[in-house]
Write an enzyme that holds these catalytic residues in place. Structure first.
Site, PDB file in Angstrom:
ATOM      1  N   ASN A 189      12.817 -38.618   2.922  1.00 42.71           N
ATOM      2  CA  ASN A 189      11.397 -38.427   2.634  1.00 42.71           C
ATOM      3  C   ASN A 189      10.533 -39.240   3.593  1.00 42.71           C
ATOM      4  OD1 ASN A 189      11.907 -36.662   0.548  1.00 42.71           O
ATOM      5  ND2 ASN A 189      11.638 -38.165  -1.079  1.00 42.71           N
ATOM      6  N   GLU A 238       0.823  -1.209   0.000  1.00 45.41           N
ATOM      7  CA  GLU A 238       0.000   0.000   0.000  1.00 45.41           C
ATOM      8  C   GLU A 238       0.857   1.260   0.000  1.00 45.41           C
ATOM      9  OE1 GLU A 238      -2.220  -3.011   2.704  1.00 45.41           O
ATOM     10  OE2 GLU A 238      -0.178  -2.630   1.982  1.00 45.41           O
TER      11      GLU A 238
END
Length: 370
Positions: free
Chosen positions: A301, A52
């Site tokens: 994993n 902004e």
């Protein structure tokens, strides 16, 4: 242009901050008067002006008065002091008449308060404009701010018969150039990249982001016994690329790595003698690492899934067959004992990269008996 078109312009701006604003969200903003954009901005870097204020600065440079204009912003304006003052103050002081907002901010310091403050000052607020699209760019931020833990993406490339390498261990290359290029963007999107010692010993990787103007992720090596070679690419470049080595216990060899620029984290699990991945995630979150691209092998994993740290899975699948009963698959370990106990993947998204496809799904952890 419609409200949705202005918000899509703000979204296009927001993603320009990818890789440079974490652990903050990506945000874009445009200021509109009489159907024409008169100012625009995005959050460019962590600690810098928010979207902004960058949009207002764009107007100020060109001496454009924002009084009575509309603002489109992809995320609810902040209303608290952080590294920057509240964006709600800027919106109010610049005389914005209407604010169109995409995502609600889950940060408890904001969470609806930004919208309330704008309305209390007579600004008309429209919420949920393209909310699904605005939410999608900040999945990492939403996860980090609500759980206090990094968003972990388990990524691997495999053939259509589920192999990540040939029985000889060779794996370059399974996927084509387009898919590999996308992986570099994922390295930019995530704050860190994590592998195990097995990957370091087998491939001697750099684990950097090969995109012009990009930013290298923090490198995290899970190395329980601190056996990463001092002559490895990882250690030799630790002075220029932030590098963390997670170990299970003190070995007396730490100083050599620290002198090379590595940071050593000791977070062992006493029962296993290995790195405690769940504890490691908490420590990394305290270091403001909001996301990790897990590019390890089958063993890491499995450990990551067992530890419950994986948020999503990215499987790049190439139209090839390797065969071989001994050729590795993406997830190793002991495996589950019954289909009923599988790790469940949901909300699949499929993308195409040349002849390859990528399936991304979120992990839903359910009660498992194994």
């Amino acid at each position: 242009m419609s409200h949705e078109e202005f918000m899509r312009k703000a979204l296009d701006l927001a993603v320009k901050g990818m890789g440079f604003v974490s652990p903050n969200p990506m945000v874009g903003a445009v200021i509109v008067r009489d159907g024409r954009i008169i100012g625009q901005g995005w959050h460019k870097q962590y600690g810098g002006l928010h979207a902004e204020r960058n949009a207002f600065a764009d107007c100020d440079i060109r001496n454009i008065d924002c009084t009575g204009a509309d603002m489109y912003v992809t995320l609810e304006p902040c209303c608290h002091h952080g590294k920057q003052p509240p964006c709600t103050d800027a919106v109010i002081s610049h005389g914005i008449k209407r604010a169109f907002i995409g995502s609600a901010d889950p940060n408890p310091l904001v969470a609806g308060k930004g919208v309330s403050i704008l309305r209390e000052h007579g600004i008309e607020v429209a919420e949920n404009v393209l909310r699904e699209e605005c939410d999608s760019i900040n999945g990492i931020f939403f996860h980090y701010i609500t759980t206090g833990l990094p968003y972990v993406t388990m990524k691997y490339a495999m053939t259509m018969d589920g192999k990540i390498a040939c029985h000889t261990g060779l794996s370059k290359w399974i996927t084509g150039e387009e898919a590999r290029k996308h992986v570099q963007h994922e390295r930019l999107r995530h704050s860190a990249i994590m592998v195990g010692i097995g990957t370091v010993l087998a491939d001697d990787p750099m684990l950097t982001c090969r995109i012009d103007g990009g930013r290298d992720p923090v490198r995290i090596i899970c190395d329980s016994r601190l056996s990463t070679p001092l002559e490895s690419n990882i250690v030799k470049t630790a002075g220029t690329v932030p590098t963390i080595i997670a170990t299970a216990a003190a070995t007396g060899r730490e100083s050599a790595y620290e002198e090379a620029g590595c940071r050593i984290i000791q977070c062992g699990n006493e029962s296993t003698g290995r790195v405690d991945l769940a504890r490691l995630m908490k420590l990394l979150a305290e270091m403001k690492i909001d996301s990790i691209l897990l590019e390890g092998g089958a063993a890491l994993n499995w450990s990551a899934l067992e530890a419950g740290i994986v948020t999503s899975v990215q499987a790049y699948i190439a139209p090839k067959l390797f065969g071989g009963s001994g050729a590795p698959s993406p997830v190793g370990g002991i495996g589950i004992d019954s289909p009923d106990n599988a790790f469940v993947l949901e909300e699949p998204v499929i993308r195409h990269f040349g002849n390859d496809i990528m399936i991304e799904s979120r992990v839903r952890y359910v009660h498992r008996n194994s």
